[in-house]
Design an enzyme around this catalytic site. Structure first.
Site, short mmCIF file in Angstrom:
data_model
loop_
_atom_site.label_atom_id
_atom_site.label_comp_id
_atom_site.label_asym_id
_atom_site.label_seq_id
_atom_site.Cartn_x
_atom_site.Cartn_y
_atom_site.Cartn_z
N LYS A 13 0.88 -1.26 0.04
CA LYS A 13 -0.15 0.06 0.01
C LYS A 13 1.09 1.32 -0.15
O LYS A 13 0.47 2.32 -0.65
CB LYS A 13 -0.91 0.06 1.25
N ARG A 88 -9.23 1.00 9.35
CA ARG A 88 -8.64 -0.58 9.43
C ARG A 88 -9.74 -1.35 10.24
O ARG A 88 -9.52 -2.34 10.73
CB ARG A 88 -7.10 -0.71 10.33
N ARG A 123 11.64 -5.66 4.09
CA ARG A 123 11.36 -4.20 3.94
C ARG A 123 12.11 -3.20 4.89
O ARG A 123 12.50 -3.78 5.84
CB ARG A 123 10.06 -4.09 4.55
N ARG A 156 11.81 -1.67 10.34
CA ARG A 156 10.70 -1.33 11.38
C ARG A 156 10.59 -2.31 12.51
O ARG A 156 10.57 -3.65 11.98
CB ARG A 156 9.38 -1.17 10.66
N ARG A 167 0.21 -8.98 13.25
CA ARG A 167 -0.27 -8.04 12.60
C ARG A 167 -1.18 -8.81 11.42
O ARG A 167 -2.28 -8.22 11.20
CB ARG A 167 0.64 -7.07 11.72
P1 AMP Z 1 1.24 0.85 8.89
O1 AMP Z 1 2.50 1.57 8.84
O2 AMP Z 1 0.27 1.43 8.25
O3 AMP Z 1 1.64 -0.56 8.91
O4 AMP Z 1 0.99 0.74 10.61
C1 AMP Z 1 1.65 0.57 11.60
C2 AMP Z 1 0.99 0.40 12.87
O5 AMP Z 1 0.22 1.89 13.31
C3 AMP Z 1 -0.08 -0.46 12.97
O6 AMP Z 1 0.43 -1.88 13.04
C4 AMP Z 1 -0.95 -0.01 14.15
O7 AMP Z 1 -0.51 -0.08 15.19
C5 AMP Z 1 -0.86 1.49 13.89
N1 AMP Z 1 -2.12 1.92 13.01
C6 AMP Z 1 -1.82 2.74 11.84
N2 AMP Z 1 -3.10 3.12 11.07
C7 AMP Z 1 -3.91 2.40 11.78
C8 AMP Z 1 -5.21 2.37 12.09
N3 AMP Z 1 -5.99 3.07 11.13
N4 AMP Z 1 -5.95 1.86 12.99
C9 AMP Z 1 -5.43 1.56 14.13
N5 AMP Z 1 -4.06 1.40 14.23
C10 AMP Z 1 -3.27 1.88 12.99
#
Ligand code: AMP
Length: 210
Positions: A13, A88, A123, A156, A167
């Site tokens: 994404k 999400r 990544r 990360r 996740r």
């Molecule tokens: P991402 O970089 O989008 O994979 O987000 C990393 C982490 O941030 C996720 O695993 C969640 O812990 C938190 N996070 C990001 N976006 C959301 C969301 N819309 N709802 C809840 N947690 C989020």
């Protein structure tokens, strides 16, 4: 054009959002990046989110809904935006609807779990600007250095294998039902995400323009 990119963590994404954002000249809003920024600057929201994030769990809905509300009110979102990593959960999608935000299209990037686990281990992200790379599929020009801002590329914490599995579990339980939610609104396009980055971009642009 108001777009949502759906898909498992590691489905691409972030990478696709950067490309589409350049092509359509609309900003990408990544709740993950906003939270990581907050964490780096040590704000109260960042501290609240830290434990959830590092365990691969979702940050509570009210926190991310607050973040999105504030971000979408900014001027640069007026002619459109791409949401990467939001919504999400169903309550997050309902919150967008309640805010009166009209979503034009939702693109779901499909990648199998096995491929996700492999992708996530390679990544790397830029510590400074958040751009994403992959040691096999999307190498930077210089090893370990961001092409865009010369920042350092790091793995990360939540891309470590144990956290990736957590996740994925959260994704299937909490996020996948959104496919149905948006299919019912006739906004969903499903795109195969296991081919090359270029192929996936072409499929997304086709879906966006349809
Ligand atoms: P991402 O970089 O989008 O994979 O987000 C990393 C982490 O941030 C996720 O695993 C969640 O812990 C938190 N996070 C990001 N976006 C959301 C969301 N819309 N709802 C809840 N947690 C989020």
């Amino acid at each position: 054009m108001n777009l949502i990119l759906l898909g498992a963590p590691g489905a691409g994404k972030g990478t696709q959002a950067e490309i589409i954002s350049d092509r359509l000249q609309i900003p990408t809003i990544s709740t993950g990046n906003i939270i990581r920024e907050a964490l780096k600057s040590g704000t109260e929201m960042g501290l609240k989110a830290k434990a959830f994030m590092e365990a691969g769990q979702l940050v509570p809905d009210e926190v991310v809904i607050g973040i999105i509300k504030e971000r979408l009110a900014k001027d640069d979102c007026q002619k459109g935006f791409i949401l990467d990593g939001f919504p999400r959960t169903i309550p997050q999608a309902e919150a967008l609807d309640k805010m009166g935000i009209v979503i034009d299209k939702v693109i779901d990037i499909e990648v199998k779990d096995e491929a996700i686990v492999k992708r996530m281990s390679g990544r790397r992200v830029c510590e400074k600007c958040g751009a994403s790379y992959h040691m096999e599929y999307k190498k930077p020009a210089v090893d370990g250095v961001c092409d865009r801002c010369a920042g350092t590329l790091v793995q990360r914490k939540d891309d470590h294998p144990d956290t990736v599995n957590a996740r994925l579990e959260v994704y299937h339980k909490e996020t996948e039902p959104l496919k149905d939610y948006y299919a019912k609104q006739e906004k969903l396009s499903v795109v195969e995400g296991q081919a090359t980055i270029e192929d996936t971009t072409a499929l997304i642009l086709k879906a966006v323009e349809a």
